[in-house]
Design an enzyme around this catalytic site. Sequence first.
Site, PDB file in Angstrom:
ATOM      1  N   ASN A 128       0.646 -11.476  -8.355  1.00 39.58           N
ATOM      2  CA  ASN A 128       0.030 -10.165  -8.250  1.00 39.58           C
ATOM      3  C   ASN A 128      -1.476 -10.193  -8.484  1.00 39.58           C
ATOM      4  O   ASN A 128      -2.189  -9.306  -8.037  1.00 39.58           O
ATOM      5  CB  ASN A 128       0.698  -9.227  -9.267  1.00 39.58           C
ATOM      6  CG  ASN A 128      -0.007  -7.898  -9.380  1.00 39.58           C
ATOM      7  OD1 ASN A 128       0.001  -7.096  -8.470  1.00 39.58           O
ATOM      8  ND2 ASN A 128      -0.640  -7.658 -10.526  1.00 39.58           N
ATOM      9  N   SER A 162       0.436  -9.342  -1.132  1.00 41.82           N
ATOM     10  CA  SER A 162      -0.632  -9.421  -0.152  1.00 41.82           C
ATOM     11  C   SER A 162      -1.258  -8.025  -0.034  1.00 41.82           C
ATOM     12  O   SER A 162      -1.575  -7.398  -1.048  1.00 41.82           O
ATOM     13  CB  SER A 162      -0.066  -9.917   1.187  1.00 41.82           C
ATOM     14  OG  SER A 162      -1.062  -9.972   2.168  1.00 41.82           O
ATOM     15  N   TYR A 172     -11.953 -10.512   2.226  1.00 39.32           N
ATOM     16  CA  TYR A 172     -10.747 -10.096   1.508  1.00 39.32           C
ATOM     17  C   TYR A 172      -9.534 -10.156   2.427  1.00 39.32           C
ATOM     18  O   TYR A 172      -8.485 -10.698   2.052  1.00 39.32           O
ATOM     19  CB  TYR A 172     -10.916  -8.682   0.950  1.00 39.32           C
ATOM     20  CG  TYR A 172      -9.642  -8.132   0.340  1.00 39.32           C
ATOM     21  CD1 TYR A 172      -9.211  -8.569  -0.908  1.00 39.32           C
ATOM     22  CD2 TYR A 172      -8.867  -7.203   1.030  1.00 39.32           C
ATOM     23  CE1 TYR A 172      -8.034  -8.087  -1.462  1.00 39.32           C
ATOM     24  CE2 TYR A 172      -7.689  -6.714   0.482  1.00 39.32           C
ATOM     25  CZ  TYR A 172      -7.277  -7.155  -0.770  1.00 39.32           C
ATOM     26  OH  TYR A 172      -6.105  -6.675  -1.303  1.00 39.32           O
ATOM     27  N   LYS A 188      -5.914 -12.479   2.411  1.00 43.75           N
ATOM     28  CA  LYS A 188      -4.562 -11.931   2.505  1.00 43.75           C
ATOM     29  C   LYS A 188      -3.843 -12.411   3.764  1.00 43.75           C
ATOM     30  O   LYS A 188      -2.621 -12.617   3.754  1.00 43.75           O
ATOM     31  CB  LYS A 188      -4.597 -10.403   2.441  1.00 43.75           C
ATOM     32  CG  LYS A 188      -5.103  -9.871   1.102  1.00 43.75           C
ATOM     33  CD  LYS A 188      -4.292 -10.413  -0.071  1.00 43.75           C
ATOM     34  CE  LYS A 188      -4.677  -9.796  -1.401  1.00 43.75           C
ATOM     35  NZ  LYS A 188      -3.845 -10.278  -2.526  1.00 43.75           N
ATOM     36  N   THR A 221      -3.956   2.776  -8.109  1.00 44.88           N
ATOM     37  CA  THR A 221      -4.229   1.881  -9.233  1.00 44.88           C
ATOM     38  C   THR A 221      -5.743   1.813  -9.414  1.00 44.88           C
ATOM     39  O   THR A 221      -6.486   2.582  -8.800  1.00 44.88           O
ATOM     40  CB  THR A 221      -3.675   0.473  -8.958  1.00 44.88           C
ATOM     41  OG1 THR A 221      -4.409  -0.118  -7.876  1.00 44.88           O
ATOM     42  CG2 THR A 221      -2.188   0.526  -8.586  1.00 44.88           C
TER      43      THR A 221
END
Length: 279
Positions: free
Chosen positions: A85, A136, A151, A155, A186
């Site tokens: 994670n 991912s 980024y 992924k 989040t």
Amino acid sequence: MGTKKVWFITGASKGFGLEFINQLLAKGDAVAATSRSLSQLQTAANTTHENFLPLEVDLVNEQSVAKAIEATIAKFGRIDNIVNNAGYGLLGTIEELTDAESRQNFEVNVFGSLNVIRQALPHLRAQKSGHIFNISSIGGFVGDFPGFGIYCATKFAVNGFSESLAEEVKDFNINVTIVMPGYFRTNFLESDSLVTPKNVIADYQSTRDSQNFHQNQMNGNQPGDPVKGVSAIIEAAGEANPPLYLFLGSDSVTMAEKKINMLSKEIDKWKALSTSTDF
């Protein structure tokens, strides 16, 4: 261990990782949780539960990862589910980001997960069971986000090695699931999880607009509920035939369907040229 499962969770001091701790301990499972800061993890988790093992780990240091895996085996006797994670966002154009900034994103988002997998697999192979969840992003399937090229590349890399990994380990009764969340509420878009380039190039207005949107409009208004997201992953862990690809969130599903439709049309349009190259 009976029906109790042992989970190894990275990046557990916030976001999805912290929610995993809460839900898994509540259902009676055991959790080994890692963070770069042990004190931060212990404060965030706020538990001394006997089934909880907090660990300070540097994921880009393979020896640090190895010690954490061994500590988990020593305490709980096995590992059933791995959740890779840990990771962070990087928002900057290909031209703006330095080699060092780009490589560091790969170090954490890609090689950190590979370190965990490499150290855990001997144990999973020996017990002939296990489930590896690689967190991912929909950005690992759809890359048309200005400023998120590196980024997204990390992924896409996670998705690619996970597909191969799934084939490599299936003979050992080990499952692999690639989890691709959309926007979840989040702290991912906060400054401690979303890094921006040191050298900004003013010409890239679309990227500055993207940065403003993500930091000032989307942040705090994400449609995804992390409690439901983690619950969905835990549910998938209990399936006899779990998915290889698990899209999370209606936005993730919509973006994936749009990409698949676009690819289908483009393949059809250029099929004659594409297939003209065979002997």
